[in-house]
Design an enzyme around this catalytic site. Structure first.
Site, PDB file in Angstrom:
ATOM      1  N   HIS A  25      -6.023  -1.226   4.586  1.00 57.01           N
ATOM      2  CA  HIS A  25      -4.675  -1.672   4.961  1.00 57.01           C
ATOM      3  C   HIS A  25      -4.750  -2.364   6.324  1.00 57.01           C
ATOM      4  O   HIS A  25      -5.428  -1.871   7.235  1.00 57.01           O
ATOM      5  CB  HIS A  25      -3.738  -0.471   5.135  1.00 57.01           C
ATOM      6  CG  HIS A  25      -3.451   0.307   3.898  1.00 57.01           C
ATOM      7  ND1 HIS A  25      -2.336   0.077   3.111  1.00 57.01           N
ATOM      8  CD2 HIS A  25      -4.105   1.342   3.321  1.00 57.01           C
ATOM      9  CE1 HIS A  25      -2.321   0.947   2.110  1.00 57.01           C
ATOM     10  NE2 HIS A  25      -3.377   1.726   2.203  1.00 57.01           N
TER      11      HIS A  25
ATOM     12  N   GLY B 197      -4.861  11.057   1.500  1.00 56.62           N
ATOM     13  CA  GLY B 197      -3.615  10.383   1.135  1.00 56.62           C
ATOM     14  C   GLY B 197      -3.807   9.142   0.285  1.00 56.62           C
ATOM     15  O   GLY B 197      -2.887   8.335   0.133  1.00 56.62           O
ATOM     16  N   GLN B 198      -4.997   8.971  -0.297  1.00 55.81           N
ATOM     17  CA  GLN B 198      -5.231   7.790  -1.134  1.00 55.81           C
ATOM     18  C   GLN B 198      -4.463   7.901  -2.444  1.00 55.81           C
ATOM     19  O   GLN B 198      -4.472   8.956  -3.088  1.00 55.81           O
ATOM     20  CB  GLN B 198      -6.735   7.648  -1.424  1.00 55.81           C
ATOM     21  CG  GLN B 198      -7.098   6.362  -2.161  1.00 55.81           C
ATOM     22  CD  GLN B 198      -8.600   6.194  -2.341  1.00 55.81           C
ATOM     23  OE1 GLN B 198      -9.392   7.064  -1.973  1.00 55.81           O
ATOM     24  NE2 GLN B 198      -8.987   5.073  -2.925  1.00 55.81           N
TER      25      GLN B 198
ATOM     26  N   HIS C 197      -9.594   0.089  -0.461  1.00 49.62           N
ATOM     27  CA  HIS C 197      -8.814  -0.965   0.203  1.00 49.62           C
ATOM     28  C   HIS C 197      -8.648  -0.644   1.671  1.00 49.62           C
ATOM     29  O   HIS C 197      -8.558   0.516   2.060  1.00 49.62           O
ATOM     30  CB  HIS C 197      -7.454  -1.158  -0.475  1.00 49.62           C
ATOM     31  CG  HIS C 197      -6.684   0.111  -0.690  1.00 49.62           C
ATOM     32  ND1 HIS C 197      -6.982   0.992  -1.711  1.00 49.62           N
ATOM     33  CD2 HIS C 197      -5.653   0.657  -0.015  1.00 49.62           C
ATOM     34  CE1 HIS C 197      -6.154   2.022  -1.659  1.00 49.62           C
ATOM     35  NE2 HIS C 197      -5.337   1.851  -0.628  1.00 49.62           N
TER      36      HIS C 197
HETATM   37  P1  5GP Z   1      -3.200   4.126  -0.616  1.00 49.68           P
HETATM   38  O1  5GP Z   1      -2.176   5.219  -0.437  1.00 49.68           O
HETATM   39  O2  5GP Z   1      -3.988   4.308  -1.870  1.00 49.68           O
HETATM   40  O3  5GP Z   1      -4.043   3.910   0.607  1.00 49.68           O
HETATM   41  O4  5GP Z   1      -2.358   2.796  -0.719  1.00 49.68           O
HETATM   42  C1  5GP Z   1      -2.050   2.160  -1.908  1.00 49.68           C
HETATM   43  C2  5GP Z   1      -1.100   1.035  -1.558  1.00 49.68           C
HETATM   44  O5  5GP Z   1      -1.017   0.165  -2.661  1.00 49.68           O
HETATM   45  C3  5GP Z   1       0.324   1.506  -1.257  1.00 49.68           C
HETATM   46  O6  5GP Z   1       0.670   1.101   0.079  1.00 49.68           O
HETATM   47  C4  5GP Z   1       1.175   0.785  -2.313  1.00 49.68           C
HETATM   48  O7  5GP Z   1       2.395   0.334  -1.801  1.00 49.68           O
HETATM   49  C5  5GP Z   1       0.280  -0.352  -2.750  1.00 49.68           C
HETATM   50  N1  5GP Z   1       0.442  -0.766  -4.132  1.00 49.68           N
HETATM   51  C6  5GP Z   1       0.475   0.051  -5.230  1.00 49.68           C
HETATM   52  N2  5GP Z   1       0.630  -0.689  -6.348  1.00 49.68           N
HETATM   53  C7  5GP Z   1       0.682  -1.987  -5.952  1.00 49.68           C
HETATM   54  C8  5GP Z   1       0.822  -3.225  -6.671  1.00 49.68           C
HETATM   55  O8  5GP Z   1       0.931  -3.275  -7.894  1.00 49.68           O
HETATM   56  N3  5GP Z   1       0.835  -4.365  -5.929  1.00 49.68           N
HETATM   57  C9  5GP Z   1       0.711  -4.346  -4.559  1.00 49.68           C
HETATM   58  N4  5GP Z   1       0.754  -5.529  -3.931  1.00 49.68           N
HETATM   59  N5  5GP Z   1       0.576  -3.205  -3.862  1.00 49.68           N
HETATM   60  C10 5GP Z   1       0.558  -2.039  -4.545  1.00 49.68           C
END
Ligand code: 5GP
Ligand code: ZN
Length: 115
Positions: free
Chosen positions: A101, A92-93, A99
């Site tokens: 969370h 789900g990345q 990163h």
């Molecule tokens: P992933 O699904 O890759 O684990 O999570 C990516 C996260 O990055 C998502 O929760 C999304 O809301 C956050 N995100 C995406 N673009 C941006 C951005 O430009 N700024 C911030 N602060 N968060 C972002």
């Protein structure tokens, strides 16, 4: 990696709501939070995902993990928090810069739902 959104945030090119910064790590609030507190820790070094991490990154990853509870506490999550690392499309990345969370402050549902 100028096409990587988290590299652009880490370099200051794109603004963020910063939680913490040092020479190796940046933490900032998620733009689309899933709970009252939702921030992410990212290494300033571009690493696409946990699957790309190697032995040389062990200290950096350890530092990020140890920072998570400290920053969570500073953000008011005294009762605990959830950490999530999505890895790869199958995990789900969505943003391919590693990163962690940190999520909390609300009603945190069971992580795995069994229907
Ligand atoms: P992933 O699904 O890759 O684990 O999570 C990516 C996260 O990055 C998502 O929760 C999304 O809301 C956050 N995100 C995406 N673009 C941006 C951005 O430009 N700024 C911030 N602060 N968060 C972002
Ligand atoms: Zn990056």
């Amino acid at each position: 990696m100028t096409d990587c959104i988290f590299c652009r945030i880490a370099s200051g090119e794109i603004p963020c709501r910063k939680v913490y910064e040092d020479e190796e790590i940046l933490a900032f609030h998620d733009i689309n939070p899933v709970a009252p507190v939702h921030f992410m820790l990212v290494p300033k070094l571009h690493l696409a995902s946990l699957a790309e991490a190697e032995e040389t990154h062990a200290a950096l990853l350890g530092k990020m993990l140890l920072l998570a509870p400290r920053l969570a506490g500073e953000q008011g999550l005294a009762n605990g928090f959830r950490t999530v690392i999505n890895t790869g499309r199958g995990g789900g990345q969505e943003v391919f810069h590693l990163h962690i969370h940190v999520i909390g402050g609300g009603n945190i549902p069971p992580m795995v739902r069994r229907n």
